[in-house]
Design a protein around this motif. Structure first.
Motif, PDB file in Angstrom:
ATOM      1  N   LYS A  39       0.827  -1.207   0.000  1.00 58.93           N
ATOM      2  CA  LYS A  39       0.000   0.000   0.000  1.00 58.93           C
ATOM      3  C   LYS A  39       0.862   1.257   0.000  1.00 58.93           C
ATOM      4  O   LYS A  39       0.558   2.242  -0.680  1.00 58.93           O
ATOM      5  N   VAL A  40       1.932   1.230   0.779  1.00 61.05           N
ATOM      6  CA  VAL A  40       2.844   2.374   0.846  1.00 61.05           C
ATOM      7  C   VAL A  40       3.485   2.608  -0.517  1.00 61.05           C
ATOM      8  O   VAL A  40       3.578   3.751  -0.992  1.00 61.05           O
ATOM      9  N   SER A  41       3.896   1.528  -1.171  1.00 56.60           N
ATOM     10  CA  SER A  41       4.531   1.636  -2.477  1.00 56.60           C
ATOM     11  C   SER A  41       3.554   2.125  -3.540  1.00 56.60           C
ATOM     12  O   SER A  41       3.887   3.003  -4.348  1.00 56.60           O
ATOM     13  N   GLU A  42       2.342   1.581  -3.547  1.00 56.50           N
ATOM     14  CA  GLU A  42       1.331   1.961  -4.537  1.00 56.50           C
ATOM     15  C   GLU A  42       0.972   3.440  -4.454  1.00 56.50           C
ATOM     16  O   GLU A  42       0.712   4.096  -5.470  1.00 56.50           O
ATOM     17  N   ASN A  43       0.943   3.961  -3.221  1.00 56.59           N
ATOM     18  CA  ASN A  43       0.535   5.347  -3.014  1.00 56.59           C
ATOM     19  C   ASN A  43       1.706   6.316  -2.897  1.00 56.59           C
ATOM     20  O   ASN A  43       1.507   7.518  -2.699  1.00 56.59           O
ATOM     21  N   ASN A  44       2.924   5.760  -2.998  1.00 49.65           N
ATOM     22  CA  ASN A  44       4.138   6.569  -2.878  1.00 49.65           C
ATOM     23  C   ASN A  44       4.144   7.364  -1.565  1.00 49.65           C
ATOM     24  O   ASN A  44       4.529   8.540  -1.532  1.00 49.65           O
ATOM     25  N   TRP A  45       3.693   6.704  -0.480  1.00 51.62           N
ATOM     26  CA  TRP A  45       3.649   7.351   0.826  1.00 51.62           C
ATOM     27  C   TRP A  45       5.044   7.400   1.446  1.00 51.62           C
ATOM     28  O   TRP A  45       5.862   6.487   1.250  1.00 51.62           O
ATOM     29  N   ASN A  46       5.309   8.419   2.209  1.00 56.34           N
ATOM     30  CA  ASN A  46       6.537   8.568   2.975  1.00 56.34           C
ATOM     31  C   ASN A  46       6.230   8.098   4.394  1.00 56.34           C
ATOM     32  O   ASN A  46       5.712   8.862   5.216  1.00 56.34           O
ATOM     33  N   THR A  47       6.526   6.834   4.695  1.00 54.48           N
ATOM     34  CA  THR A  47       6.014   6.181   5.899  1.00 54.48           C
ATOM     35  C   THR A  47       7.119   5.483   6.677  1.00 54.48           C
ATOM     36  O   THR A  47       8.018   4.874   6.089  1.00 54.48           O
ATOM     37  N   GLN A  67      12.470  -3.464   2.915  1.00 50.50           N
ATOM     38  CA  GLN A  67      13.160  -2.331   3.530  1.00 50.50           C
ATOM     39  C   GLN A  67      13.177  -1.069   2.662  1.00 50.50           C
ATOM     40  O   GLN A  67      12.945   0.039   3.154  1.00 50.50           O
ATOM     41  N   PRO A  68      13.429  -1.171   1.338  1.00 52.50           N
ATOM     42  CA  PRO A  68      13.506   0.039   0.509  1.00 52.50           C
ATOM     43  C   PRO A  68      12.195   0.819   0.406  1.00 52.50           C
ATOM     44  O   PRO A  68      12.209   1.994   0.023  1.00 52.50           O
ATOM     45  N   VAL A  69      11.068   0.175   0.729  1.00 58.87           N
ATOM     46  CA  VAL A  69       9.757   0.817   0.573  1.00 58.87           C
ATOM     47  C   VAL A  69       9.548   1.925   1.597  1.00 58.87           C
ATOM     48  O   VAL A  69       8.899   2.942   1.314  1.00 58.87           O
ATOM     49  N   PHE A  70      10.119   1.760   2.785  1.00 59.90           N
ATOM     50  CA  PHE A  70       9.821   2.667   3.888  1.00 59.90           C
ATOM     51  C   PHE A  70      10.921   3.704   4.108  1.00 59.90           C
ATOM     52  O   PHE A  70      12.100   3.452   3.861  1.00 59.90           O
ATOM     53  N   LYS A  71      10.493   4.864   4.598  1.00 61.06           N
ATOM     54  CA  LYS A  71      11.451   5.898   4.999  1.00 61.06           C
ATOM     55  C   LYS A  71      12.343   5.352   6.101  1.00 61.06           C
ATOM     56  O   LYS A  71      13.556   5.600   6.128  1.00 61.06           O
ATOM     57  N   LYS A  72      11.710   4.583   7.013  1.00 63.90           N
ATOM     58  CA  LYS A  72      12.446   3.926   8.089  1.00 63.90           C
ATOM     59  C   LYS A  72      11.708   2.661   8.460  1.00 63.90           C
ATOM     60  O   LYS A  72      10.482   2.667   8.604  1.00 63.90           O
ATOM     61  N   LEU A  73      12.431   1.555   8.620  1.00 65.91           N
ATOM     62  CA  LEU A  73      11.842   0.265   8.988  1.00 65.91           C
ATOM     63  C   LEU A  73      12.564  -0.284  10.208  1.00 65.91           C
ATOM     64  O   LEU A  73      13.783  -0.392  10.222  1.00 65.91           O
ATOM     65  N   ASN A  74      11.787  -0.636  11.225  1.00 69.58           N
ATOM     66  CA  ASN A  74      12.347  -1.185  12.456  1.00 69.58           C
ATOM     67  C   ASN A  74      11.586  -2.436  12.833  1.00 69.58           C
ATOM     68  O   ASN A  74      10.423  -2.374  13.243  1.00 69.58           O
ATOM     69  N   LEU A  75      12.208  -3.605  12.643  1.00 68.33           N
ATOM     70  CA  LEU A  75      11.619  -4.876  13.060  1.00 68.33           C
ATOM     71  C   LEU A  75      12.167  -5.181  14.448  1.00 68.33           C
ATOM     72  O   LEU A  75      13.372  -5.363  14.621  1.00 68.33           O
ATOM     73  N   ARG A  76      11.271  -5.252  15.427  1.00 71.21           N
ATOM     74  CA  ARG A  76      11.715  -5.318  16.819  1.00 71.21           C
ATOM     75  C   ARG A  76      11.113  -6.535  17.526  1.00 71.21           C
ATOM     76  O   ARG A  76       9.900  -6.758  17.492  1.00 71.21           O
ATOM     77  N   ARG A  77      11.965  -7.314  18.155  1.00 68.45           N
ATOM     78  CA  ARG A  77      11.491  -8.434  18.969  1.00 68.45           C
ATOM     79  C   ARG A  77      10.994  -7.871  20.296  1.00 68.45           C
ATOM     80  O   ARG A  77      11.712  -7.142  20.982  1.00 68.45           O
ATOM     81  N   GLY A  78       9.744  -8.209  20.653  1.00 72.71           N
ATOM     82  CA  GLY A  78       9.211  -7.680  21.890  1.00 72.71           C
ATOM     83  C   GLY A  78       7.825  -8.208  22.197  1.00 72.71           C
ATOM     84  O   GLY A  78       7.191  -8.881  21.369  1.00 72.71           O
ATOM     85  N   ASP A  79       7.369  -7.915  23.390  1.00 73.38           N
ATOM     86  CA  ASP A  79       6.063  -8.330  23.886  1.00 73.38           C
ATOM     87  C   ASP A  79       5.090  -7.176  23.691  1.00 73.38           C
ATOM     88  O   ASP A  79       5.317  -6.070  24.189  1.00 73.38           O
ATOM     89  N   LEU A  80       4.003  -7.410  22.972  1.00 74.21           N
ATOM     90  CA  LEU A  80       3.043  -6.343  22.696  1.00 74.21           C
ATOM     91  C   LEU A  80       2.391  -5.793  23.955  1.00 74.21           C
ATOM     92  O   LEU A  80       1.869  -4.676  23.948  1.00 74.21           O
ATOM     93  N   SER A  81       2.416  -6.550  25.032  1.00 74.96           N
ATOM     94  CA  SER A  81       1.819  -6.061  26.274  1.00 74.96           C
ATOM     95  C   SER A  81       2.776  -5.184  27.077  1.00 74.96           C
ATOM     96  O   SER A  81       2.419  -4.676  28.141  1.00 74.96           O
ATOM     97  N   ASP A  82       3.999  -5.001  26.558  1.00 81.62           N
ATOM     98  CA  ASP A  82       4.989  -4.156  27.234  1.00 81.62           C
ATOM     99  C   ASP A  82       5.872  -3.489  26.187  1.00 81.62           C
ATOM    100  O   ASP A  82       6.996  -3.906  25.942  1.00 81.62           O
ATOM    101  N   LEU A  83       5.354  -2.423  25.589  1.00 81.27           N
ATOM    102  CA  LEU A  83       6.062  -1.710  24.522  1.00 81.27           C
ATOM    103  C   LEU A  83       6.899  -0.574  25.108  1.00 81.27           C
ATOM    104  O   LEU A  83       6.827   0.572  24.667  1.00 81.27           O
TER     105      LEU A  83
END
Length: 254
Positions: A39-47, A67-83
């Motif tokens: 969706k980001v690529s199709e709409n040329n969004w800066n996301t 990775q090239p699609v996003f302005k910044k990409l962060n894949l993070r290992r973590g627990d969603l109940s403690d962000l």
């Protein structure tokens, strides 16, 4: 976990990610991550995208793909109940697809997760949730494959003393969101098309857990019985490309 096909239009209706910071709750194999990237690529969004999962085993593959699609990409290992690593009031949109039922393996943990989503969202920030309907809320005769697969997975988890997924009815999820403070909550039910190959992959993983895991019940007949049920269902899956499952999409604002 699954690819959203049937309700794609409703999911993205009114959503603009230009200049936004997105939090994806539950990376898994990267299906939703890639959908966001598309969706980001199709709409040329800066996301910017932050994607969080308790299991980071697919991160390298996903990052290489998108990775090239996003302005910044962060894949993070973590627990969603403690962000704890995400500042309050810093996220524009939270997207959480087919993940809350996994979080709710531990009763009430979904409330901690929703509170964290609320905390990190900016004022008026958007929450998008997609989930399967609970098996008890639908006629399982209308969803033969989905129903059998789900019951086998849950039964194997119980036999091996592992936590099991707990699907949340949208009306209950809505009430939880109200308690936390979310507003403009609305949801829609739909029939999702589940890719049979992906369903087989997950079902086979559970079968391997059953075979390799400890057998503290000391009953080999139970193990053999569930292996047999699993393998028969896998063969049925191989005869079709996809099957229907009952699901819903819920939207809300902070």
């Amino acid at each position: 976990m699954y690819k959203i096909v049937t309700a794609d239009r409703f999911l993205w209706e009114g959503i603009n990610l230009e200049g936004k910071i997105i939090l994806e709750g539950g990376t898994s194999w990267g299906n939703t991550t890639r959908l966001i990237a598309k969706k980001v690529s199709e709409n040329n969004w800066n996301t910017e995208l932050i994607s969080v999962d308790i299991d980071d085993s697919h991160f390298n593959e996903i990052e290489k793909d998108i990775q090239p699609v996003f302005k910044k990409l962060n894949l993070r290992r973590g627990d969603l109940s403690d962000l704890y690593f995400i500042p309050s009031n810093s996220i524009d949109v939270v997207i959480c697809n087919y993940t809350l039922s996994s979080v709710e393996q531990f009763p009430l943990r979904v409330m901690k997760t929703l509170k964290e989503f609320y905390r990190v969202l900016k004022t008026e920030g958007q929450l998008l949730v997609t989930e399967e309907m609970p098996i008890w809320s639908v006629d399982s005769k209308d969803y033969t494959y989905w129903s059998k697969r789900l019951r086998i997975i849950k039964s194997i988890s119980i036999l091996k003393a592992m936590a099991t997924f707990n699907e949340i009815h949208p009306s209950d999820l809505e009430e939880g969101l109200n308690i936390i403070g979310f507003k403009n909550i609305h949801w829609r039910e739909f029939n999702e098309k589940i890719n049979a190959e992906m369903a087989v992959k997950f079902l086979d993983k559970k079968k391997q857990n059953l075979i390799k895991g400890s057998n503290d019940l000391e009953n080999e007949n139970l193990t053999r019985g569930f292996v047999d049920l699993t393998e028969k269902l896998v063969k049925k899956f191989e005869e079709t490309k996809e099957f229907l499952a009952p699901a819903y999409i819920l939207k809300a604002n902070k």
